[in-house]
Scaffold this active site. Structure first.
Site, PDB file in Angstrom:
ATOM      1  N   ARG A  46      21.369  13.206 -20.886  1.00 56.16           N
ATOM      2  CA  ARG A  46      21.032  11.861 -21.395  1.00 56.16           C
ATOM      3  C   ARG A  46      21.131  11.762 -22.917  1.00 56.16           C
ATOM      4  NH1 ARG A  46      15.198  12.075 -18.799  1.00 56.16           N
ATOM      5  NH2 ARG A  46      15.483  14.136 -19.756  1.00 56.16           N
ATOM      6  N   CYS A 101      11.862  16.331 -23.024  1.00 56.59           N
ATOM      7  CA  CYS A 101      12.781  17.464 -22.866  1.00 56.59           C
ATOM      8  C   CYS A 101      12.260  18.399 -21.771  1.00 56.59           C
ATOM      9  CB  CYS A 101      12.910  18.220 -24.190  1.00 56.59           C
ATOM     10  SG  CYS A 101      14.057  19.606 -24.099  1.00 56.59           S
TER      11      CYS A 101
HETATM   12 CO    CO Z   1      16.085  18.735 -23.438  1.00 56.53          CO
END
Ligand code: CO
Length: 219
Positions: A46, A101
């Site tokens: 992404r 993340c």
């Molecule tokens: Co990441």
């Protein structure tokens, strides 16, 4: 999901669209690269490096791995830095993390992830270095966001600890190192505004690989 065969159709269309936009597109694409930026980011699908910065092919040298880690024993990232600085003469090195993340999240989770353990250990080490600040944040998602930022900061330090960056900066006053975080919810980049000069000076008290600090310590 995009069907596999569609990828080649997309590629053909990408070439056609770019050539229609700029007749010299292929000429420019096949010329030697002279990027001014090195981008070190997360492999997360992404966070497409070129797109979020609005840069064309040839404008940014890119390295991506899980959670944008710069480890001095990783020949991959260290070779990328060496090549980008010593041969491509990049002016800026950007370490870009991102909120949400998965790598950072995994490092906050008490679980055995096999071969990922030593990799995620780098991020657990960032947590340990900043444990006091992080443990004081009661809200778990705010703590997670802060670890993303501190991880970017520590990986920037890791870039600054390399001989090639210190030597190039001493000779040319570039590259400078920047820490960014990409916000998936807004699509915006946030500059952590790391004071490169100040950090370099501090780092070189211990990690000086140029002899500069020794020569100038008493001046
Ligand atoms: Co990441």
């Amino acid at each position: 999901m995009v069907p596999y065969k569609q990828l080649f159709e997309n590629n053909k269309k990408w070439v056609e669209d770019n050539v229609a936009r700029n007749a010299d597109f292929l000429k420019k694409l096949s010329a030697d690269q002279t990027p001014e930026y090195l981008y070190i980011g997360c492999s997360d699908s992404r966070v497409p490096a070129n797109e979020i910065m609005g840069l064309e092919p040839g404008e940014v040298f890119v390295h991506r791995n899980i959670a944008n880690v710069v480890n001095s024993l990783d020949l991959n990232v260290t070779s990328v830095i060496e090549y980008a600085v010593a041969y491509l003469n990049v002016k800026h090195i950007i370490v870009c993390g991102h909120y949400n993340c998965g790598g950072v999240k995994a490092a906050m989770t008490p679980t055995d992830m096999g071969i990922l353990n030593p990799w995620l250990r780098n991020i657990r080490d960032v947590y340990r270095l900043h444990q006091e600040e992080l443990d004081a944040i009661a809200d778990e998602s705010a703590r997670y966001d802060r670890l993303v930022e501190l991880n970017v900061f520590e990986q920037c330090l890791s870039v600054i600890k390399t001989a090639v960056v210190q030597e190039a900066y001493l000779a040319n006053q570039f590259p400078t190192v920047h820490g960014w975080v990409f916000d998936l919810k807004t699509g915006m980049l946030k500059d952590l505004e790391i004071d490169f000069e100040a950090v370099l000076k501090k780092i070189q008290k211990i990690y000086d690989l140029t002899g500069y600090m020794k020569e100038h310590r008493n001046k």
